[in-house]
Motif scaffolding. Structure first.
Motif, PDB file in Angstrom:
ATOM      1  N   ASP A   1      30.947 -43.909 -21.647  1.00  0.00           N
ATOM      2  CA  ASP A   1      29.645 -43.435 -22.084  1.00  0.00           C
ATOM      3  C   ASP A   1      29.371 -41.877 -21.782  1.00  0.00           C
ATOM      4  N   SER A   2      29.035 -40.937 -22.688  1.00  0.00           N
ATOM      5  CA  SER A   2      28.909 -39.528 -22.270  1.00  0.00           C
ATOM      6  C   SER A   2      27.753 -39.116 -21.638  1.00  0.00           C
ATOM      7  N   GLY A   3      26.829 -40.106 -21.562  1.00  0.00           N
ATOM      8  CA  GLY A   3      25.418 -39.720 -20.726  1.00  0.00           C
ATOM      9  C   GLY A   3      25.314 -40.213 -19.304  1.00  0.00           C
ATOM     10  N   TYR A   4      26.199 -41.267 -18.829  1.00  0.00           N
ATOM     11  CA  TYR A   4      26.143 -41.432 -17.581  1.00  0.00           C
ATOM     12  C   TYR A   4      27.207 -40.404 -16.732  1.00  0.00           C
ATOM     13  N   THR A   5      26.845 -40.163 -15.606  1.00  0.00           N
ATOM     14  CA  THR A   5      27.560 -39.169 -14.645  1.00  0.00           C
ATOM     15  C   THR A   5      28.164 -39.701 -13.424  1.00  0.00           C
ATOM     16  N   GLN A   6      27.439 -40.688 -13.023  1.00  0.00           N
ATOM     17  CA  GLN A   6      27.737 -41.333 -11.821  1.00  0.00           C
ATOM     18  C   GLN A   6      28.174 -42.674 -11.728  1.00  0.00           C
ATOM     19  N   MET A   7      28.903 -43.401 -10.911  1.00  0.00           N
ATOM     20  CA  MET A   7      29.351 -44.508 -10.933  1.00  0.00           C
ATOM     21  C   MET A   7      29.569 -45.036  -9.458  1.00  0.00           C
ATOM     22  N   GLY A   8      29.540 -46.318  -9.252  1.00  0.00           N
ATOM     23  CA  GLY A   8      29.877 -47.087  -8.067  1.00  0.00           C
ATOM     24  C   GLY A   8      30.421 -48.423  -8.525  1.00  0.00           C
ATOM     25  N   VAL A   9      31.557 -48.919  -7.741  1.00  0.00           N
ATOM     26  CA  VAL A   9      32.225 -50.026  -8.282  1.00  0.00           C
ATOM     27  C   VAL A   9      32.407 -51.030  -6.849  1.00  0.00           C
TER      28      VAL A   9
ATOM     29  N   PHE B   1      26.385 -47.661 -13.287  1.00  0.00           N
ATOM     30  CA  PHE B   1      26.437 -46.303 -13.920  1.00  0.00           C
ATOM     31  C   PHE B   1      25.222 -45.763 -13.622  1.00  0.00           C
ATOM     32  N   ARG B   2      25.238 -44.443 -13.680  1.00  0.00           N
ATOM     33  CA  ARG B   2      23.716 -43.804 -13.404  1.00  0.00           C
ATOM     34  C   ARG B   2      23.685 -42.462 -14.214  1.00  0.00           C
ATOM     35  N   THR B   3      22.569 -42.161 -14.953  1.00  0.00           N
ATOM     36  CA  THR B   3      22.300 -40.798 -15.300  1.00  0.00           C
ATOM     37  C   THR B   3      21.064 -40.434 -14.288  1.00  0.00           C
ATOM     38  N   PRO B   4      21.421 -39.401 -13.452  1.00  0.00           N
ATOM     39  CA  PRO B   4      20.288 -39.077 -12.471  1.00  0.00           C
ATOM     40  C   PRO B   4      19.140 -38.567 -13.082  1.00  0.00           C
TER      41      PRO B   4
ATOM     42  N   GLY C   1      16.388 -36.218 -14.301  1.00  0.00           N
ATOM     43  CA  GLY C   1      16.251 -34.844 -14.719  1.00  0.00           C
ATOM     44  C   GLY C   1      17.494 -34.603 -15.406  1.00  0.00           C
ATOM     45  N   ALA C   2      18.533 -35.187 -15.491  1.00  0.00           N
ATOM     46  CA  ALA C   2      19.774 -34.938 -16.301  1.00  0.00           C
ATOM     47  C   ALA C   2      19.541 -35.465 -17.745  1.00  0.00           C
ATOM     48  N   SER C   3      20.001 -34.753 -18.737  1.00  0.00           N
ATOM     49  CA  SER C   3      19.739 -34.894 -19.868  1.00  0.00           C
ATOM     50  C   SER C   3      20.789 -36.234 -20.381  1.00  0.00           C
ATOM     51  N   ALA C   4      20.293 -36.721 -21.285  1.00  0.00           N
ATOM     52  CA  ALA C   4      21.313 -38.011 -21.926  1.00  0.00           C
ATOM     53  C   ALA C   4      21.159 -38.136 -23.415  1.00  0.00           C
ATOM     54  N   PRO C   5      22.186 -38.237 -23.969  1.00  0.00           N
ATOM     55  CA  PRO C   5      22.020 -38.540 -25.627  1.00  0.00           C
ATOM     56  C   PRO C   5      21.268 -39.609 -26.000  1.00  0.00           C
TER      57      PRO C   5
END
Length: 241
Positions: free
Chosen positions: A128-136, A152-155, A157-161
């Motif tokens: 996914d091009s919108g998520y920028t962070q991950m934890g496993v 997965f997380r889009t923080p 304030g961050a833009s997401a498609p």
């Protein structure tokens, strides 16, 4: 017994040392400064970012709070032997405008990762091009089954498609894929029942039978042996269905 030449021993020791050092370097390069707690968590994190790199995407940044939530979910699934989404994901982690979760089980980490990559919905989460962070997070159950959760997380304030990245599901949806994996693009959705192994079906049946017996006992408040015999019949009937 044939004696082993000293130079062969030295060579074997040297090669073993080089292999250990190489693996350590790979782990540090994949995620410098990160302490992975569960088995193969760092390896899976590296494999996910390798897949993103091959797809021309930026690697995920590691997020400790997402990893903690993922690890807790993996441990719960390993303990219960059931595959399901974390219903409290949205409240366990904060700072998100968009959040997603992949969960899966398999015989080892490679198989679990491949299960997710072979499923269009799960692969879309990973790429996914919108998520920028991950934890496993990972865990291994007593029967040796390997369980993994990826968050997965889009923080905020961050833009997401608006399309949900490279093919993620509709926000709020939850789908079930073959080979024991599920994915969701929001929190609070119920995962469809996965295909269970015979051992998991037996454990589930035993739990349901035990709960039924407990309910009967509470309502009757009796130690009558005939009643207990009837309750035993109920258990056997549940298990033979």
């Amino acid at each position: 017994m044939t004696a082993v030449a000293p130079w062969r021993k030295r060579l074997a020791t040297t090669l073993a040392g080089l292999l250990t050092a190489s693996l350590a370097v790979v782990a540090m390069l994949a995620a410098p400064g990160i302490a992975f707690a569960g088995p193969n968590e760092g390896t899976i994190f590296s494999a996910v970012n390798s897949a993103r790199s091959s797809a021309g995407l930026r690697p995920y940044a590691y997020a400790g709070d997402l990893a903690a939530a993922a690890r807790g979910q993996a441990e719960r699934m390993a303990a219960s032997g059931e595959l399901y989404h974390n219903p409290n994901l949205g409240s366990e982690v904060g700072g998100w405008s968009r959040i997603g979760e992949n969960v899966a089980f398999a015989g080892d980490w490679r198989s679990a990762h491949q299960v997710l990559m072979n499923s269009p919905d799960h692969r879309a989460q990973i790429l996914d091009s919108g998520y920028t962070q991950m934890g496993v997070g990972t865990a291994v159950s007593k029967d040796g089954t390997f369980w993994v959760a990826e968050v997965f997380r889009t923080p905020t304030g961050a833009s997401a498609p608006s399309s949900g990245g490279s093919g993620g599901g509709t926000p709020g949806s939850s789908t079930t894929a073959p080979s024991g994996a599920t994915t969701t693009t929001s929190t609070g959705t119920a995962a469809s029942p996965p295909k269970l192994t015979p051992a998991q079906i037996l454990r589930q049946s035993l739990r349901q039978a035990r709960e039924k017996i407990q309910d009967r006992t509470k309502s009757r408040h009796t130690n009558d042996p005939i009643v207990r015999a009837l309750d035993f019949t109920t258990v056997m009937d549940t298990l033979t269905r």
